[in-house]
Scaffold this active site. Structure first.
Site, short mmCIF file in Angstrom:
data_model
loop_
_atom_site.label_atom_id
_atom_site.label_comp_id
_atom_site.label_asym_id
_atom_site.label_seq_id
_atom_site.Cartn_x
_atom_site.Cartn_y
_atom_site.Cartn_z
N SER A 23 7.43 4.81 9.31
CA SER A 23 7.57 3.80 8.26
C SER A 23 6.28 3.03 8.06
O SER A 23 5.37 3.10 8.87
CB SER A 23 8.73 2.86 8.59
OG SER A 23 8.25 1.81 9.41
N LYS A 24 6.26 2.31 6.94
CA LYS A 24 5.11 1.48 6.63
C LYS A 24 4.84 0.49 7.74
O LYS A 24 3.70 0.15 8.04
CB LYS A 24 5.39 0.66 5.36
CG LYS A 24 5.16 1.39 4.09
CD LYS A 24 5.18 0.43 2.92
CE LYS A 24 4.96 1.22 1.63
NZ LYS A 24 4.79 0.40 0.46
N ARG A 25 5.91 0.02 8.33
CA ARG A 25 5.76 -1.00 9.36
C ARG A 25 5.10 -0.46 10.62
O ARG A 25 4.67 -1.22 11.46
CB ARG A 25 7.12 -1.62 9.70
CG ARG A 25 7.56 -2.64 8.67
CD ARG A 25 8.94 -3.17 9.00
NE ARG A 25 9.93 -2.10 8.99
CZ ARG A 25 10.50 -1.61 7.91
NH1 ARG A 25 10.18 -2.11 6.74
NH2 ARG A 25 11.39 -0.64 7.97
N ASP A 26 5.04 0.87 10.75
CA ASP A 26 4.39 1.41 11.93
C ASP A 26 2.90 1.12 11.92
O ASP A 26 2.24 1.18 12.95
CB ASP A 26 4.64 2.93 12.04
CG ASP A 26 6.09 3.21 12.38
OD1 ASP A 26 6.67 2.42 13.14
OD2 ASP A 26 6.64 4.19 11.88
N PRO A 33 0.84 -1.21 0.00
CA PRO A 33 0.00 0.00 0.00
C PRO A 33 0.87 1.25 0.00
O PRO A 33 1.96 1.25 0.53
CB PRO A 33 -0.79 -0.12 1.31
CG PRO A 33 0.06 -0.98 2.19
CD PRO A 33 0.78 -1.92 1.29
#
Ligand code: GLU
Length: 511
Positions: A265-268, A16
Protein backbone atom coordinates in the site's frame (compact mmCIF):
# COMPACT_ATOMS: atom_id res chain seq x y z
CA UNK A 1 -17.36 -3.02 -37.84
CA UNK A 2 -15.26 -3.60 -34.75
CA UNK A 3 -14.87 -0.55 -32.58
CA UNK A 4 -11.47 1.10 -32.22
CA UNK A 5 -9.92 -0.01 -28.92
CA UNK A 6 -9.99 2.86 -26.43
CA UNK A 7 -8.74 2.51 -22.88
CA UNK A 8 -8.37 4.97 -20.07
CA UNK A 9 -6.25 5.45 -17.02
CA UNK A 10 -8.44 7.22 -14.47
CA UNK A 11 -6.50 8.13 -11.33
CA UNK A 12 -7.77 10.34 -8.55
CA UNK A 13 -5.31 13.11 -7.65
CA UNK A 14 -5.34 12.28 -3.95
CA UNK A 15 -1.59 11.85 -3.50
CA UNK A 16 1.42 10.47 -5.33
CA UNK A 17 0.69 7.75 -7.85
CA UNK A 18 1.41 4.36 -6.31
CA UNK A 19 3.57 1.84 -8.15
CA UNK A 20 0.46 -0.33 -8.61
CA UNK A 21 -1.19 2.59 -10.37
CA UNK A 22 1.80 2.92 -12.66
CA UNK A 23 1.48 -0.76 -13.53
CA UNK A 24 -2.23 -0.26 -14.31
CA UNK A 25 -1.33 2.64 -16.60
CA UNK A 26 1.37 0.54 -18.26
CA UNK A 27 -0.95 -2.41 -18.94
CA UNK A 28 -3.53 -0.04 -20.40
CA UNK A 29 -0.87 1.46 -22.62
CA UNK A 30 0.55 -1.89 -23.77
CA UNK A 31 -2.92 -3.18 -24.56
CA UNK A 32 -4.00 -0.03 -26.41
CA UNK A 33 -0.86 0.05 -28.54
CA UNK A 34 -0.95 -3.67 -29.21
CA UNK A 35 -4.50 -3.31 -30.49
CA UNK A 36 -3.70 -0.22 -32.52
CA UNK A 37 -6.00 1.77 -30.26
CA UNK A 38 -5.91 4.86 -28.07
CA UNK A 39 -5.22 5.54 -24.43
CA UNK A 40 -6.54 8.51 -22.55
CA UNK A 41 -5.96 9.89 -19.12
CA UNK A 42 -8.95 11.10 -17.15
CA UNK A 43 -8.52 12.85 -13.83
CA UNK A 44 -11.19 11.65 -11.40
CA UNK A 45 -11.37 14.54 -8.99
CA UNK A 46 -15.02 14.50 -7.94
CA UNK A 47 -14.08 14.08 -4.30
CA UNK A 48 -12.89 17.59 -3.68
CA UNK A 49 -12.18 16.88 -0.03
CA UNK A 50 -9.40 14.49 -1.02
CA UNK A 51 -7.77 16.74 -3.60
CA UNK A 52 -4.02 17.09 -3.08
CA UNK A 53 -2.16 19.91 -4.82
CA UNK A 54 0.65 18.65 -7.03
CA UNK A 55 -0.79 15.16 -7.34
CA UNK A 56 -2.02 15.69 -10.90
CA UNK A 57 1.33 17.00 -12.10
CA UNK A 58 2.95 14.04 -10.37
CA UNK A 59 0.78 11.67 -12.42
CA UNK A 60 1.83 13.34 -15.67
CA UNK A 61 5.50 13.34 -14.71
CA UNK A 62 5.39 9.68 -13.70
CA UNK A 63 3.79 8.54 -16.95
CA UNK A 64 6.18 10.63 -18.97
CA UNK A 65 9.18 9.21 -17.14
CA UNK A 66 7.95 5.69 -17.93
CA UNK A 67 7.48 6.50 -21.59
CA UNK A 68 3.71 6.00 -21.47
CA UNK A 69 2.41 8.26 -24.20
CA UNK A 70 -1.16 9.50 -23.96
CA UNK A 71 -3.39 10.14 -26.92
CA UNK A 72 -5.87 12.28 -24.97
CA UNK A 73 -5.64 13.95 -21.57
CA UNK A 74 -6.24 17.24 -19.75
CA UNK A 75 -2.98 18.54 -21.22
CA UNK A 76 -3.09 16.91 -24.64
CA UNK A 77 -6.78 17.68 -25.11
CA UNK A 78 -8.84 15.45 -27.41
CA UNK A 79 -12.29 14.95 -28.90
CA UNK A 80 -13.90 14.31 -25.51
CA UNK A 81 -12.43 17.23 -23.57
CA UNK A 82 -12.54 18.20 -20.80
CA UNK A 83 -10.70 15.25 -19.25
CA UNK A 84 -10.97 16.43 -15.65
CA UNK A 85 -14.22 15.34 -14.01
CA UNK A 86 -14.50 18.52 -11.96
CA UNK A 87 -14.66 20.41 -15.26
CA UNK A 88 -17.35 18.05 -16.53
CA UNK A 89 -19.56 18.67 -13.49
CA UNK A 90 -22.57 20.09 -15.43
CA UNK A 91 -22.77 16.96 -17.59
CA UNK A 92 -23.66 14.38 -14.99
CA UNK A 93 -26.98 15.56 -13.54
CA UNK A 94 -28.83 14.80 -16.76
CA UNK A 95 -27.99 11.10 -16.44
CA UNK A 96 -28.87 10.95 -12.76
CA UNK A 97 -32.25 12.49 -13.58
CA UNK A 98 -32.74 10.03 -16.44
CA UNK A 99 -32.30 7.25 -13.88
CA UNK A 100 -34.75 8.90 -11.45
CA UNK A 101 -37.35 9.26 -14.19
CA UNK A 102 -36.98 5.64 -15.23
CA UNK A 103 -37.45 4.56 -11.60
CA UNK A 104 -33.89 3.30 -11.17
CA UNK A 105 -32.78 6.04 -8.82
CA UNK A 106 -34.39 8.27 -6.21
CA UNK A 107 -33.87 11.41 -4.17
CA UNK A 108 -32.83 10.94 -0.56
CA UNK A 109 -33.08 13.74 2.01
CA UNK A 110 -31.71 11.99 5.09
CA UNK A 111 -29.42 14.04 7.28
CA UNK A 112 -26.10 12.75 8.57
CA UNK A 113 -27.75 12.19 11.98
CA UNK A 114 -30.58 10.21 10.46
CA UNK A 115 -28.13 8.00 8.60
CA UNK A 116 -26.16 7.42 11.81
CA UNK A 117 -29.36 6.57 13.65
CA UNK A 118 -30.26 4.01 10.99
CA UNK A 119 -26.86 2.37 11.28
CA UNK A 120 -27.06 2.27 15.08
CA UNK A 121 -30.53 0.80 14.90
CA UNK A 122 -29.38 -1.94 12.54
CA UNK A 123 -26.30 -2.66 14.59
CA UNK A 124 -28.45 -3.06 17.69
CA UNK A 125 -30.57 -5.52 15.69
CA UNK A 126 -27.36 -7.44 14.92
CA UNK A 127 -27.24 -6.64 11.23
CA UNK A 128 -23.63 -7.33 10.20
CA UNK A 129 -23.27 -4.62 7.56
CA UNK A 130 -25.82 -1.90 8.11
CA UNK A 131 -26.51 -0.16 4.83
CA UNK A 132 -28.99 1.88 2.85
CA UNK A 133 -30.52 -0.80 0.65
CA UNK A 134 -33.66 -2.38 -0.73
CA UNK A 135 -34.91 -3.06 2.80
CA UNK A 136 -33.81 -0.03 4.78
CA UNK A 137 -34.73 2.51 2.13
CA UNK A 138 -38.37 1.97 3.09
CA UNK A 139 -37.66 3.42 6.54
CA UNK A 140 -35.77 6.49 5.37
CA UNK A 141 -36.60 9.98 4.02
CA UNK A 142 -36.56 9.65 0.28
CA UNK A 143 -38.71 10.09 -2.78
CA UNK A 144 -39.90 6.50 -2.46
CA UNK A 145 -41.30 7.00 1.04
CA UNK A 146 -42.28 10.69 1.16
CA UNK A 147 -45.47 11.98 -0.48
CA UNK A 148 -44.88 13.35 -3.96
CA UNK A 149 -45.82 16.93 -3.07
CA UNK A 150 -43.37 16.95 -0.18
CA UNK A 151 -40.59 15.72 -2.44
CA UNK A 152 -41.45 18.48 -4.86
CA UNK A 153 -41.54 21.09 -2.12
CA UNK A 154 -38.19 19.96 -0.70
CA UNK A 155 -36.53 20.04 -4.12
CA UNK A 156 -37.96 23.48 -4.90
CA UNK A 157 -36.99 24.98 -1.59
CA UNK A 158 -33.40 23.81 -2.03
CA UNK A 159 -33.32 21.16 0.71
CA UNK A 160 -30.05 19.24 0.48
CA UNK A 161 -30.47 15.89 -1.20
CA UNK A 162 -28.51 13.11 -2.81
CA UNK A 163 -29.57 10.81 -5.62
CA UNK A 164 -29.24 7.11 -4.90
CA UNK A 165 -29.32 4.11 -7.20
CA UNK A 166 -32.28 1.83 -6.57
CA UNK A 167 -30.53 -1.52 -6.46
CA UNK A 168 -32.89 -4.45 -7.03
CA UNK A 169 -33.50 -6.60 -3.99
CA UNK A 170 -33.02 -10.05 -5.44
CA UNK A 171 -31.06 -10.34 -8.57
CA UNK A 172 -27.96 -12.17 -9.66
CA UNK A 173 -25.63 -9.77 -11.46
CA UNK A 174 -23.17 -11.40 -13.82
CA UNK A 175 -20.19 -9.93 -15.50
CA UNK A 176 -17.41 -11.40 -17.54
CA UNK A 177 -13.96 -10.35 -16.51
CA UNK A 178 -11.20 -10.89 -19.08
CA UNK A 179 -8.86 -12.16 -16.35
CA UNK A 180 -11.22 -13.88 -13.93
CA UNK A 181 -13.92 -15.18 -16.19
CA UNK A 182 -17.52 -14.98 -14.99
CA UNK A 183 -18.07 -13.09 -11.76
CA UNK A 184 -21.44 -13.41 -10.04
CA UNK A 185 -22.69 -11.08 -7.33
CA UNK A 186 -26.06 -11.03 -5.64
CA UNK A 187 -27.68 -7.62 -5.59
CA UNK A 188 -28.42 -7.95 -1.88
CA UNK A 189 -24.69 -7.46 -1.33
CA UNK A 190 -24.83 -4.01 -2.93
CA UNK A 191 -26.14 -0.92 -1.20
CA UNK A 192 -28.09 1.93 -2.78
CA UNK A 193 -24.98 3.86 -3.77
CA UNK A 194 -25.09 7.63 -3.88
CA UNK A 195 -24.79 8.78 -7.50
CA UNK A 196 -25.09 12.55 -7.01
CA UNK A 197 -23.84 14.21 -3.86
CA UNK A 198 -25.49 17.12 -2.11
CA UNK A 199 -22.84 19.49 -3.49
CA UNK A 200 -24.02 18.70 -7.02
CA UNK A 201 -20.96 16.60 -7.77
CA UNK A 202 -21.38 13.07 -9.06
CA UNK A 203 -19.77 10.25 -7.10
CA UNK A 204 -17.04 8.12 -8.60
CA UNK A 205 -19.53 5.46 -9.71
CA UNK A 206 -21.78 7.68 -11.78
CA UNK A 207 -19.03 9.87 -13.21
CA UNK A 208 -16.93 6.85 -14.11
CA UNK A 209 -19.70 5.15 -16.06
CA UNK A 210 -20.96 8.29 -17.77
CA UNK A 211 -17.45 9.23 -18.83
CA UNK A 212 -16.44 5.76 -19.96
CA UNK A 213 -19.56 5.76 -22.11
CA UNK A 214 -19.16 9.26 -23.52
CA UNK A 215 -15.45 8.73 -24.09
CA UNK A 216 -16.22 5.53 -25.99
CA UNK A 217 -14.08 3.33 -23.77
CA UNK A 218 -13.98 -0.27 -24.98
CA UNK A 219 -11.89 -1.89 -22.21
CA UNK A 220 -11.65 -1.02 -18.54
CA UNK A 221 -8.32 -2.28 -17.18
CA UNK A 222 -7.95 -1.44 -13.51
CA UNK A 223 -6.90 -2.74 -10.11
CA UNK A 224 -8.67 -5.64 -8.45
CA UNK A 225 -9.85 -3.35 -5.65
CA UNK A 226 -12.51 -2.15 -8.10
CA UNK A 227 -13.94 -5.61 -8.76
CA UNK A 228 -16.57 -5.26 -6.00
CA UNK A 229 -17.84 -2.10 -7.73
CA UNK A 230 -18.09 -3.74 -11.14
CA UNK A 231 -21.57 -5.31 -10.64
CA UNK A 232 -22.89 -1.90 -9.67
CA UNK A 233 -21.36 -0.52 -12.84
CA UNK A 234 -23.07 -3.22 -14.86
CA UNK A 235 -26.41 -2.12 -13.36
CA UNK A 236 -25.68 1.48 -14.29
CA UNK A 237 -24.89 0.56 -17.90
CA UNK A 238 -28.11 -1.42 -18.06
CA UNK A 239 -30.32 1.27 -16.53
CA UNK A 240 -28.80 4.00 -18.67
CA UNK A 241 -29.51 1.88 -21.76
CA UNK A 242 -25.85 1.50 -22.68
CA UNK A 243 -25.44 -2.22 -22.24
CA UNK A 244 -24.65 -2.76 -25.93
CA UNK A 245 -21.51 -0.71 -25.75
CA UNK A 246 -20.53 -1.62 -22.21
CA UNK A 247 -16.74 -1.94 -22.03
CA UNK A 248 -15.06 -5.24 -21.28
CA UNK A 249 -13.51 -5.47 -17.83
CA UNK A 250 -10.08 -6.68 -16.79
CA UNK A 251 -9.31 -6.46 -13.08
CA UNK A 252 -5.59 -6.72 -12.41
CA UNK A 253 -4.27 -8.87 -9.56
CA UNK A 254 -3.03 -7.01 -6.51
CA UNK A 255 0.60 -6.19 -5.86
CA UNK A 256 1.49 -7.89 -2.59
CA UNK A 257 4.11 -7.10 0.00
CA UNK A 258 7.36 -9.10 -0.49
CA UNK A 259 6.31 -11.65 2.15
CA UNK A 260 2.98 -12.14 0.41
CA UNK A 261 1.06 -10.83 3.43
CA UNK A 262 -1.35 -8.21 2.26
CA UNK A 263 -1.34 -5.63 -0.44
CA UNK A 264 1.53 -3.28 -1.05
CA UNK A 265 0.00 0.00 0.00
CA UNK A 266 0.85 3.66 -0.29
CA UNK A 267 1.35 3.75 3.42
CA UNK A 268 4.22 1.30 3.14
CA UNK A 269 6.22 4.28 1.90
CA UNK A 270 9.87 3.50 2.45
CA UNK A 271 9.14 1.27 5.44
CA UNK A 272 9.82 -1.96 3.58
CA UNK A 273 13.21 -0.69 2.46
CA UNK A 274 12.25 0.29 -1.07
CA UNK A 275 10.17 3.02 -2.71
CA UNK A 276 6.50 2.46 -3.54
CA UNK A 277 6.31 5.55 -5.75
CA UNK A 278 7.84 6.17 -9.17
CA UNK A 279 9.23 9.63 -8.31
CA UNK A 280 10.17 11.45 -5.14
CA UNK A 281 7.22 13.07 -3.41
CA UNK A 282 6.90 15.63 -0.65
CA UNK A 283 3.53 15.82 1.02
CA UNK A 284 2.34 19.42 0.59
CA UNK A 285 0.73 19.50 4.04
CA UNK A 286 2.93 17.46 6.35
CA UNK A 287 6.16 17.95 4.41
CA UNK A 288 6.75 14.21 4.72
CA UNK A 289 9.06 12.92 2.01
CA UNK A 290 8.76 9.63 0.15
CA UNK A 291 11.42 8.33 -2.18
CA UNK A 292 10.86 7.41 -5.81
CA UNK A 293 12.45 4.92 -8.18
CA UNK A 294 13.72 7.61 -10.52
CA UNK A 295 15.72 9.42 -7.87
CA UNK A 296 16.91 6.16 -6.31
CA UNK A 297 18.77 5.48 -9.55
CA UNK A 298 16.41 3.20 -11.43
CA UNK A 299 16.47 3.61 -15.20
CA UNK A 300 13.05 4.17 -16.73
CA UNK A 301 13.28 1.37 -19.31
CA UNK A 302 14.41 -1.20 -16.73
CA UNK A 303 11.71 -0.06 -14.31
CA UNK A 304 9.04 -0.45 -16.99
CA UNK A 305 10.34 -3.91 -17.94
CA UNK A 306 10.22 -4.90 -14.25
CA UNK A 307 6.69 -3.52 -13.81
CA UNK A 308 5.42 -5.33 -16.89
CA UNK A 309 6.49 -8.62 -15.33
CA UNK A 310 4.68 -7.92 -12.06
CA UNK A 311 1.59 -9.90 -12.96
CA UNK A 312 2.19 -10.69 -16.61
CA UNK A 313 4.63 -12.95 -18.41
CA UNK A 314 5.23 -13.60 -22.09
CA UNK A 315 5.20 -17.39 -21.70
CA UNK A 316 8.80 -17.64 -22.89
CA UNK A 317 12.20 -17.44 -21.18
CA UNK A 318 12.83 -13.92 -22.45
CA UNK A 319 13.03 -11.38 -19.63
CA UNK A 320 14.44 -8.28 -21.27
CA UNK A 321 11.95 -6.32 -23.34
CA UNK A 322 11.98 -2.83 -24.77
CA UNK A 323 8.68 -0.96 -24.69
CA UNK A 324 8.05 -1.88 -28.33
CA UNK A 325 8.75 -5.53 -27.61
CA UNK A 326 6.41 -5.42 -24.62
CA UNK A 327 3.68 -3.98 -26.82
CA UNK A 328 4.25 -6.74 -29.34
CA UNK A 329 4.23 -9.52 -26.74
CA UNK A 330 1.49 -8.22 -24.43
CA UNK A 331 -1.86 -9.93 -24.02
CA UNK A 332 -4.47 -9.78 -21.27
CA UNK A 333 -4.77 -13.58 -21.37
CA UNK A 334 -1.26 -13.86 -19.98
CA UNK A 335 -2.01 -11.76 -16.89
CA UNK A 336 -2.11 -13.95 -13.79
CA UNK A 337 -5.18 -14.28 -11.57
CA UNK A 338 -3.45 -14.26 -8.21
CA UNK A 339 -1.66 -11.44 -6.45
CA UNK A 340 1.96 -10.80 -7.35
CA UNK A 341 4.60 -10.48 -4.66
CA UNK A 342 6.73 -7.44 -4.97
CA UNK A 343 10.40 -8.37 -5.38
CA UNK A 344 12.83 -5.49 -5.13
CA UNK A 345 15.77 -7.78 -5.94
CA UNK A 346 14.24 -8.30 -9.34
CA UNK A 347 13.95 -4.54 -9.83
CA UNK A 348 17.65 -4.24 -9.01
CA UNK A 349 18.48 -7.06 -11.40
CA UNK A 350 16.65 -5.30 -14.22
CA UNK A 351 18.50 -2.11 -13.44
CA UNK A 352 21.83 -3.89 -13.63
CA UNK A 353 20.96 -5.39 -17.02
CA UNK A 354 19.86 -2.07 -18.47
CA UNK A 355 22.83 -0.24 -17.02
CA UNK A 356 25.32 -2.72 -18.47
CA UNK A 357 23.72 -2.54 -21.87
CA UNK A 358 24.45 1.17 -22.15
CA UNK A 359 27.51 2.35 -24.12
CA UNK A 360 30.53 3.14 -21.95
CA UNK A 361 30.52 6.76 -23.15
CA UNK A 362 27.03 7.17 -21.66
CA UNK A 363 27.94 5.44 -18.40
CA UNK A 364 31.03 7.65 -18.14
CA UNK A 365 28.71 10.64 -17.94
CA UNK A 366 27.19 9.27 -14.72
CA UNK A 367 30.65 9.05 -13.19
CA UNK A 368 31.78 12.46 -14.44
CA UNK A 369 28.61 14.11 -13.17
CA UNK A 370 29.13 12.64 -9.70
CA UNK A 371 32.76 13.66 -9.26
CA UNK A 372 33.20 16.01 -6.33
CA UNK A 373 34.69 19.39 -7.02
CA UNK A 374 38.45 19.35 -7.33
CA UNK A 375 38.61 15.87 -8.84
CA UNK A 376 39.33 15.91 -12.53
CA UNK A 377 38.93 13.10 -15.00
CA UNK A 378 39.05 12.96 -18.76
CA UNK A 379 36.13 11.32 -20.55
CA UNK A 380 38.54 8.66 -21.85
CA UNK A 381 39.66 7.72 -18.37
CA UNK A 382 36.06 7.74 -17.11
CA UNK A 383 35.16 5.34 -19.92
CA UNK A 384 37.94 2.97 -18.93
CA UNK A 385 36.79 3.02 -15.32
CA UNK A 386 33.13 2.38 -16.10
CA UNK A 387 33.98 -0.36 -18.56
CA UNK A 388 35.60 -2.43 -15.81
CA UNK A 389 33.14 -1.38 -13.09
CA UNK A 390 29.84 -1.83 -14.88
CA UNK A 391 29.44 -5.50 -14.03
CA UNK A 392 29.60 -4.58 -10.36
CA UNK A 393 27.15 -1.71 -10.04
CA UNK A 394 23.38 -1.56 -9.71
CA UNK A 395 22.78 2.18 -9.94
CA UNK A 396 24.41 5.05 -11.85
CA UNK A 397 25.46 6.68 -8.58
CA UNK A 398 27.40 3.52 -7.65
CA UNK A 399 30.07 4.36 -10.20
CA UNK A 400 31.42 7.11 -7.99
CA UNK A 401 30.64 5.32 -4.72
CA UNK A 402 32.38 2.11 -5.78
CA UNK A 403 35.12 3.67 -7.87
CA UNK A 404 36.38 6.48 -5.66
CA UNK A 405 39.70 4.66 -5.23
CA UNK A 406 40.53 5.38 -8.86
CA UNK A 407 40.76 9.01 -7.82
CA UNK A 408 41.78 9.04 -4.17
CA UNK A 409 44.25 6.76 -2.43
CA UNK A 410 42.77 4.68 0.37
CA UNK A 411 42.95 6.23 3.81
CA UNK A 412 41.70 3.07 5.47
CA UNK A 413 42.27 -0.58 4.72
CA UNK A 414 40.03 -3.54 5.30
CA UNK A 415 41.54 -4.59 8.62
CA UNK A 416 40.10 -8.09 8.57
CA UNK A 417 41.73 -8.87 5.25
CA UNK A 418 44.94 -7.21 6.45
CA UNK A 419 45.02 -9.35 9.58
CA UNK A 420 44.51 -12.50 7.53
CA UNK A 421 46.43 -11.87 4.36
CA UNK A 422 49.17 -9.32 4.95
CA UNK A 423 52.61 -10.85 5.38
CA UNK A 424 56.22 -9.75 5.58
CA UNK A 425 57.09 -11.92 2.58
CA UNK A 426 54.25 -10.42 0.56
CA UNK A 427 55.18 -6.87 1.54
CA UNK A 428 58.77 -7.47 0.41
CA UNK A 429 57.57 -8.78 -2.93
CA UNK A 430 55.29 -5.73 -3.34
CA UNK A 431 58.25 -3.40 -2.77
CA UNK A 432 60.31 -5.26 -5.36
CA UNK A 433 57.36 -5.18 -7.77
CA UNK A 434 56.95 -1.46 -7.15
CA UNK A 435 60.61 -0.78 -7.90
CA UNK A 436 60.62 -2.88 -11.04
CA UNK A 437 57.63 -1.04 -12.48
CA UNK A 438 60.09 1.70 -13.46
CA UNK A 439 61.78 -0.57 -15.95
CA UNK A 440 58.63 -1.75 -17.77
CA UNK A 441 58.49 -0.86 -21.47
CA UNK A 442 54.68 -0.41 -21.34
CA UNK A 443 52.27 0.15 -18.52
CA UNK A 444 49.28 -1.97 -19.37
CA UNK A 445 47.47 -4.67 -17.43
CA UNK A 446 49.17 -7.59 -19.23
CA UNK A 447 52.72 -6.28 -18.89
CA UNK A 448 52.14 -5.40 -15.24
CA UNK A 449 50.73 -8.84 -14.56
CA UNK A 450 53.68 -10.61 -16.15
CA UNK A 451 55.98 -8.52 -14.01
CA UNK A 452 54.06 -9.32 -10.83
CA UNK A 453 54.10 -13.05 -11.56
CA UNK A 454 57.83 -12.94 -12.15
CA UNK A 455 58.47 -11.14 -8.86
CA UNK A 456 56.24 -13.56 -6.94
CA UNK A 457 58.02 -16.53 -8.43
CA UNK A 458 61.39 -15.16 -7.41
CA UNK A 459 60.04 -14.79 -3.89
CA UNK A 460 58.54 -18.25 -3.74
CA UNK A 461 54.98 -16.91 -3.50
CA UNK A 462 51.81 -17.90 -5.26
CA UNK A 463 49.49 -15.26 -6.65
CA UNK A 464 46.58 -16.55 -4.58
CA UNK A 465 48.52 -15.93 -1.36
CA UNK A 466 49.07 -12.22 -1.96
CA UNK A 467 46.39 -10.96 -4.32
CA UNK A 468 43.96 -9.79 -1.66
CA UNK A 469 46.72 -8.08 0.25
CA UNK A 470 47.82 -6.21 -2.87
CA UNK A 471 44.21 -5.29 -3.56
CA UNK A 472 43.65 -3.68 -0.18
CA UNK A 473 47.02 -1.94 -0.47
CA UNK A 474 45.87 -0.30 -3.70
CA UNK A 475 42.15 0.17 -3.11
CA UNK A 476 41.55 -0.28 0.62
CA UNK A 477 38.70 -2.69 -0.07
CA UNK A 478 38.47 -6.43 -0.42
CA UNK A 479 36.63 -6.71 -3.72
CA UNK A 480 36.57 -5.03 -7.08
CA UNK A 481 37.28 -5.57 -10.75
CA UNK A 482 40.51 -7.03 -12.15
CA UNK A 483 43.35 -5.56 -10.10
CA UNK A 484 45.73 -5.35 -13.05
CA UNK A 485 43.17 -3.26 -14.92
CA UNK A 486 42.89 -1.01 -11.86
CA UNK A 487 46.67 -0.62 -11.79
CA UNK A 488 46.71 0.30 -15.46
CA UNK A 489 44.14 3.01 -14.86
CA UNK A 490 45.59 4.52 -11.71
CA UNK A 491 49.02 4.61 -13.39
CA UNK A 492 52.57 3.82 -12.42
CA UNK A 493 53.41 6.62 -10.00
CA UNK A 494 50.14 6.30 -8.09
CA UNK A 495 50.55 2.51 -7.84
CA UNK A 496 54.06 2.95 -6.51
CA UNK A 497 52.97 5.56 -3.99
CA UNK A 498 50.08 3.45 -2.72
CA UNK A 499 52.30 0.39 -2.26
CA UNK A 500 54.81 2.43 -0.24
CA UNK A 501 52.12 3.89 2.00
CA UNK A 502 50.40 0.55 2.54
CA UNK A 503 53.61 -1.28 3.40
CA UNK A 504 54.24 1.29 6.10
CA UNK A 505 50.69 1.57 7.38
CA UNK A 506 50.10 -2.19 7.51
CA UNK A 507 53.51 -3.10 8.96
CA UNK A 508 51.88 -4.24 12.21
CA UNK A 509 50.35 -7.14 10.27
CA UNK A 510 53.65 -8.19 8.64
CA UNK A 511 54.32 -11.48 10.36
N1 GLU B 1 -10.54 6.90 -9.91
C1 GLU B 1 -10.41 5.50 -9.69
C2 GLU B 1 -9.06 5.29 -9.03
O1 GLU B 1 -8.61 6.05 -8.33
C3 GLU B 1 -10.51 4.79 -11.01
C4 GLU B 1 -10.94 3.38 -10.94
C5 GLU B 1 -11.30 2.89 -12.32
O2 GLU B 1 -10.36 2.73 -13.12
O3 GLU B 1 -12.45 2.69 -12.61
O4 GLU B 1 -8.35 4.39 -9.11
Amino acid sequence: MAREVRVRFAPSPTGPLHIGGVRTALYNYLFAKKMGGKMLLRIEDTDQTRFVPGAEQYIFDSLEWCGIKLDESPVHGGPHAPYRQSERKPMYMEYALQLVEAGHAYYAFDTAEELDEMRERLKAAKVATPQYNAITRATMKNSLTLPEDEVKRRLESGDPYVIRLKVPRKEEIRLKDMIRGWVMVHSSAIDDKVLMKSDGMPTYHLANIVDDHLMEITHVIRGEEWLPSAPLHVLLYRYLGWEDTMPEFAHLPLLLKPDGNGKLSKRDGDKLGFPVFPLNWTDPVSGEKSSGYREAGYLADGFVNFLAFLGWNPGTQQELFTMDELIEAFSIERIGKSGTRFDIQKARWYNEQYLRAKPDAELAQYLLAALPEGIDCTPERAEKIVSIMKERVTFPQDFWKEAAYFFVAPTEYNEQVAAKKWSAAGANAFIQFKNELDSLPDFDADTVKAQLLQVLEQNGLKIGQVMQALRIALTGVEAGPDLMAIIEIIGKEETQRRIEVAVERLSQYAK
